[in-house]
Motif scaffolding. Sequence first.
Motif, mmCIF file in Angstrom:
data_model
loop_
_atom_site.group_PDB
_atom_site.id
_atom_site.type_symbol
_atom_site.label_atom_id
_atom_site.label_comp_id
_atom_site.label_asym_id
_atom_site.label_seq_id
_atom_site.Cartn_x
_atom_site.Cartn_y
_atom_site.Cartn_z
ATOM 1 N N ALA A 49 4.566 -5.530 4.031
ATOM 2 C CA ALA A 49 4.088 -6.919 4.038
ATOM 3 C C ALA A 49 2.575 -6.969 4.209
ATOM 4 C CB ALA A 49 4.773 -7.702 5.152
ATOM 5 N N LEU A 68 6.420 -7.252 -1.414
ATOM 6 C CA LEU A 68 7.302 -8.072 -0.584
ATOM 7 C C LEU A 68 8.763 -7.804 -0.902
ATOM 8 C CD1 LEU A 68 5.374 -11.474 -0.634
ATOM 9 C CD2 LEU A 68 5.616 -9.894 1.295
ATOM 10 N N LEU A 90 9.122 -13.519 5.012
ATOM 11 C CA LEU A 90 8.814 -12.859 3.740
ATOM 12 C C LEU A 90 9.182 -13.737 2.549
ATOM 13 C CD1 LEU A 90 10.009 -9.210 4.532
ATOM 14 C CD2 LEU A 90 7.647 -10.015 4.341
ATOM 15 N N THR A 93 6.619 -16.417 2.160
ATOM 16 C CA THR A 93 5.402 -15.865 1.571
ATOM 17 C C THR A 93 5.576 -15.670 0.068
ATOM 18 O OG1 THR A 93 4.872 -14.730 3.642
ATOM 19 C CG2 THR A 93 3.744 -13.959 1.662
ATOM 20 N N GLN A 94 6.755 -15.204 -0.341
ATOM 21 C CA GLN A 94 7.024 -15.069 -1.770
ATOM 22 C C GLN A 94 6.964 -16.432 -2.471
ATOM 23 O OE1 GLN A 94 10.811 -12.722 -1.933
ATOM 24 N NE2 GLN A 94 9.607 -11.395 -3.274
#
Length: 213
Positions: A49, A68, A90, A93-94
């Motif tokens: 990450a 990721l 995660l 964030t994607q």
Amino acid sequence: MTEPNRRATKRPPDLRPAAHHQRALNLALVALDAASVRARPTEMAHRLAEVAKCLQRMDDLRSADAYLERALVWVALIPAGAADAMRADLLCTQAELACHAADRHDEQVEALAEAGDEDLPAVPEARADRERVRDLATEAALLSGRGCDPMWEVKLLLRASDVLDRCGEHDGAVAMQNRAMALMGLMNPDTAAAPAIPPSRDALRVAGPSSLM
């Protein structure tokens, strides 16, 4: 001739943003290599990450997303309770990366159109990114309710709401905002507009006293 006692001058560090980000990426990759020797799922997920974060700062969105994805593979090896928060972060964030990619694609198309270029990039690329944003943000919001930190849940819900709103999913964005407000005690969860993702039991527990009466 050089003076024997003259001090050697040091070259000043390169403080350009690109150079700074490249150094950070190099350090993150070294840390990832060290973690690969130990192969501990939590550490590997964190290191991957971190590499993705560095790539994002360098505007290499596709490579960041690939790291990721690798991080999520390692998260799947962590016991479910401990992995939910990391997976939700995660995924969010994607979603942010996909939203940024879609926005950048639209900007490129607009710039080319204004320049009179008839060879425009395919529109479905941006549409696919925005559909992916919706799926990722929704899954992240669902997972956020399993955490034990209500304030972390609020932050993640607001992140997910922001990318949904930017992608035109206004109803879903409002539902997540309502859930975040209930967590902060700013809205009675019983009277809020019916959210697609209902508040968790922890969310109701931490809502302000007045909202539970």
